[in-house]
Design an enzyme around this catalytic site. Structure first.
Site, PDB file in Angstrom:
ATOM      1  N   ASP A   1      15.925   6.552 -12.531  1.00 38.28           N
ATOM      2  CA  ASP A   1      14.877   7.565 -12.622  1.00 38.28           C
ATOM      3  C   ASP A   1      13.505   6.890 -12.703  1.00 38.28           C
ATOM      4  OD1 ASP A   1      13.188   9.673 -13.212  1.00 38.28           O
ATOM      5  OD2 ASP A   1      14.374  10.441 -14.891  1.00 38.28           O
TER       6      ASP A   1
ATOM      7  N   TYR B   1       7.741  20.060 -15.297  1.00 37.63           N
ATOM      8  CA  TYR B   1       6.323  19.907 -14.947  1.00 37.63           C
ATOM      9  C   TYR B   1       5.995  20.605 -13.636  1.00 37.63           C
ATOM     10  CZ  TYR B   1       1.820  17.429 -14.923  1.00 37.63           C
ATOM     11  OH  TYR B   1       0.495  17.101 -14.944  1.00 37.63           O
TER      12      TYR B   1
ATOM     13  N   HIS C   1      15.720  11.212 -10.973  1.00 31.54           N
ATOM     14  CA  HIS C   1      15.201  12.198 -11.916  1.00 31.54           C
ATOM     15  C   HIS C   1      16.009  13.490 -11.938  1.00 31.54           C
ATOM     16  CE1 HIS C   1      12.385  13.647 -14.785  1.00 31.54           C
ATOM     17  NE2 HIS C   1      11.936  14.621 -14.005  1.00 31.54           N
TER      18      HIS C   1
ATOM     19  N   SER D   1      13.265  17.322 -18.164  1.00 35.94           N
ATOM     20  CA  SER D   1      11.999  16.666 -17.844  1.00 35.94           C
ATOM     21  C   SER D   1      10.929  17.145 -18.823  1.00 35.94           C
ATOM     22  CB  SER D   1      11.635  16.921 -16.382  1.00 35.94           C
ATOM     23  OG  SER D   1      10.584  16.066 -15.980  1.00 35.94           O
ATOM     24  N   GLN D   2       9.847  17.794 -18.343  1.00 36.14           N
ATOM     25  CA  GLN D   2       8.863  18.322 -19.287  1.00 36.14           C
ATOM     26  C   GLN D   2       9.517  19.279 -20.273  1.00 36.14           C
ATOM     27  OE1 GLN D   2       4.546  20.068 -18.620  1.00 36.14           O
ATOM     28  NE2 GLN D   2       6.069  21.629 -18.139  1.00 36.14           N
TER      29      GLN D   2
END
Length: 321
Positions: free
Chosen positions: A270, A90, A299, A184-185
């Site tokens: 996270d 992201y 994260h 992540s994204q």
């Protein structure tokens, strides 16, 4: 820990469900995208590297709009290569041509897709998001969120599906040995592509975002999920409409339609992508799965150890085809 204990994660199942027209929605979206020729354009980039050849790639994604990518190939490689298509986290873009050299150095063809409308938060990007949008919370998570057809991730996921076609069309690539990867994204995008394509050889999703939205907004106050909370604080009474849109883009629903072998990772501390949301997609995944768990990490997940494990995983699944 920021979420459920390990023994609870082992039994957790998401309450998310797909809308009745989920498959029709995505079939129509991809059919519309297919009316536009990919129009792949490659321009070699002088990087000064002696082991990797890099190309600046432009192709047509959602709505026929130009999307950028890097293609990295090992110098002197002979025979069809396995390929890794990578999606970005992201706020990031495809980055600099000299970044992210692991996959080509390991002998893969590596296509790293840019992320439309992002690419300024922490790495470079070069692709605009050419679409009108009603008011939104800063970021992209609420861009067009009131109806699925105009939602930002409809465009981005379509770009990502077409990026696989770009990789499969590279002359040096073995079209039967293409995997998708991201964190992540980028991990959430990988799950979406896995649910929308039947021709992938492998999937890697590090601490994936965009999974189990109903739970995510209830267990974390961290951004980017916080963007949804901020939106609903102002747009009171829009909750049902918002979560109806998000169901078309939830990694849990894509996972239930995916078949390629997949490697996940989750970090138990996270706050950004809470581990229960990752496990929601993991337990819904219809194909063979592996999970790497990082009990003491946030994260960042396993960092380089995630990539080390993914390297072994991808060599195994891509060699077996």
């Amino acid at each position: 820990m920021t979420d459920l204990a390990p023994e609870q994660l082992a039994t957790y199942r998401s309450a998310q469900s797909a809308p009745a027209d989920f498959d029709d929605f995505w079939a129509a979206t991809l059919a519309d995208a297919g009316t536009h020729d990919l129009d792949v354009r490659l321009q070699e980039v002088p990087t000064g590297l002696t082991t990797i050849t890099t190309y600046d790639v432009t192709f047509r994604g959602f709505g026929g709009q130009d999307v950028r990518a890097w293609l990295r190939l090992p110098v002197g490689a002979t025979g069809p290569l396995p390929a890794v298509v990578q999606y970005v986290g992201y706020g990031g873009g495809r980055g600099h041509a000299l970044e992210n050299l692991l996959w080509a150095s390991a002998g893969f063809a590596h296509l790293q897709m840019d992320t439309r409308g992002q690419g300024s938060g922490w790495s470079l990007g070069a692709t605009p998001d050419d679409a009108p949008s009603p008011p939104q919370v800063p970021g992209v998570l609420t861009r067009g969120i009131l109806e699925p057809a105009g939602y930002y991730y409809r465009r981005l996921f379509t770009d990502a599906v077409r990026a696989v076609d770009v990789a499969r069309g590279v002359p040096e690539v073995d079209a039967d040995r293409v995997a998708v990867l991201g964190g992540s994204q980028g991990g959430g995008i990988s799950l979406a592509v896995a649910g929308l394509r039947s021709d992938l050889a492998g999937v890697v999703a590090f601490v994936p975002f965009l999974c189990d939205f109903p739970r995510a907004v209830r267990v974390t106050d961290a951004y980017p999920y916080r963007e949804i909370i901020d939106y609903l604080k102002v747009h009171r009474g829009r909750q049902e409409q918002v979560f109806r849109t998000l169901a078309y883009f939830d990694g849990v629903n894509f996972a239930a339609r995916a078949a390629a072998p997949a490697l996940f990772s989750a970090a138990l501390r996270d706050p950004v992508c809470p581990p229960s949301t990752v496990y929601g997609a993991f337990h819904a995944y219809a194909g063979p799965t592996e999970m790497a768990v990082w009990e003491y990490n946030g994260h960042e997940g396993g960092g380089i150890l995630d990539e080390e494990r993914a390297l072994g995983f991808l060599r195994a699944v891509l060699a077996g085809r």
